[in-house]
Design an enzyme around this catalytic site. Structure first.
Site, PDB file in Angstrom:
ATOM      1  N   SER A   1     -62.271 -33.516 -18.143  1.00 46.59           N
ATOM      2  CA  SER A   1     -60.884 -33.123 -17.945  1.00 46.59           C
ATOM      3  C   SER A   1     -59.978 -34.353 -17.928  1.00 46.59           C
ATOM      4  CB  SER A   1     -60.759 -32.294 -16.659  1.00 46.59           C
ATOM      5  OG  SER A   1     -61.445 -31.074 -16.784  1.00 46.59           O
TER       6      SER A   1
ATOM      7  N   LYS B   1     -40.294 -16.508  -7.267  1.00 47.77           N
ATOM      8  CA  LYS B   1     -40.255 -17.715  -6.462  1.00 47.77           C
ATOM      9  C   LYS B   1     -41.561 -17.854  -5.672  1.00 47.77           C
ATOM     10  CE  LYS B   1     -38.714 -21.282  -4.221  1.00 47.77           C
ATOM     11  NZ  LYS B   1     -38.641 -22.595  -4.904  1.00 47.77           N
TER      12      LYS B   1
END
Length: 331
Positions: free
Chosen positions: A133, A185
């Site tokens: 990664s 949100k």
């Protein structure tokens, strides 16, 4: 017959004072020796120039930079790499990598800084165990990648993990009040039921960041678009497989990396020096030093307290999107 004089209270007080004085002398002797050792080591580091930065700029050398553990944003490391790019006496760079990755922003910052270094001088990456990664993104910052045969390479992908405990809260009878300006949100929320709209919004971010990762692989490796797609499904390979797939350039060790530098024009006889970022708490950790001194003086409780205070100053956060290899372990 001679008689033995019984100790008086004054004699006992005198003996106790002598013992207290002896303990104090032992403590300060130990403290003096440790202080002298620290001073000698600090001077030796500066003379040898092994602490990185401008001090290492004296003699020509090959710089070794290690990327280990979790990768996060690191201002000091980025500054050190920029200094390395400008230092003429560092004739070449070995990037030693043993990392499962970390945050995507940390990997992005590290990759950009390493490209500055590689554009200034020959830079070779050596996978000494793991470059997955974000660790592989770091390797892509070099011009040549060497890997051990059994090292782990790849895991080209991005993820975000949000634990959801809303079911457990229901079982416990706990209700969390959430007041948000808009439905998306802070979504998805770990304390609210999973909403498809929130998942879709995060998937858009993940997909775009994944494209960024894949584009770097396509730019930095000699692969066709189809070959890039074939190695970018998130899996890992060992070094031998990675070589066959074009993810690395050679199998070997640090000597192999030195050989590549020699082919790139770097004198093979140059010494290797480790470059490390200067940290804000360098060169001395007061809590840790106090813990050592307290332990040597016999104050075990104080030593443990100071050691905990020292470790508490070394925390880090791992927030946001991750370019991180997390192998699943099942029974």
């Amino acid at each position: 017959m001679p008689t033995t004089k019984s100790p008086t209270p004054r004699d006992a007080e005198y003996i106790a004072d002598r013992r207290r004085l002896r303990r104090k002398l032992t403590f300060w002797r130990v403290a003096g020796v440790i202080a002298a050792i620290v001073a000698v080591v600090a001077v030796g580091w500066r003379v040898a120039g092994i602490d990185g930065g401008p001090i290492s700029a004296g003699r020509d050398h090959v710089a070794r930079v290690s990327v280990e553990g979790l990768i996060t944003t690191d201002r000091e490391a980025a500054e050190m790499l920029r200094e390395l790019a400008r230092t003429d006496s560092a004739r070449g760079v070995i990037l030693r990598i043993d990392s499962p990755g970390g945050t995507t922003t940390g990997a992005e910052e590290l990759f950009a800084a390493l490209r500055e270094v590689a554009e200034a001088k020959p830079t070779v990456a050596f996978v000494d165990g793991l470059a997955a990664s974000g660790g592989y993104i770091a390797a892509l910052g070099a011009d040549h990648i060497v890997s051990r045969q059994t090292a782990i390479v790849g895991s080209i992908g991005v993820l975000i993990q949000v634990p959801n405990v809303s079911g457990l809260l229901d079982e416990l009878g706990i209700e969390v009040l959430e007041i948000k300006s808009t439905p998306l949100k802070a979504a998805p929320s770990p304390v609210s039921p999973i909403e498809p709209g929130a998942v879709e919004a995060i998937e858009v971010v993940i997909a775009d960041t994944y494209r960024w990762f894949v584009e770097i692989v396509g730019e930095r490796r000699p692969l066709t678009q189809a070959e890039v797609a074939g190695v970018s499904d998130g899996r890992v390979w060992n070094g031998r497989q990675a070589l066959a797939l074009g993810l690395v350039d050679a199998i070997g060790d640090e000597d192999t990396a030195r050989d590549w530098l020699a082919e790139a024009g770097v004198n093979a006889d140059l010494p290797v020096r480790d470059w490390e970022p200067k940290r804000a708490d360098d060169p001395f950790d007061v809590f840790l030093a106090g813990s050592v001194l307290a332990d040597l003086a016999g104050f075990e409780t104080l030593s443990a307290t100071l050691a905990r205070a020292s470790s508490g100053t070394r925390g880090f956060r791992l927030d946001g999107l991750l370019a991180l290899w997390q192998p699943r372990i099942e029974n």
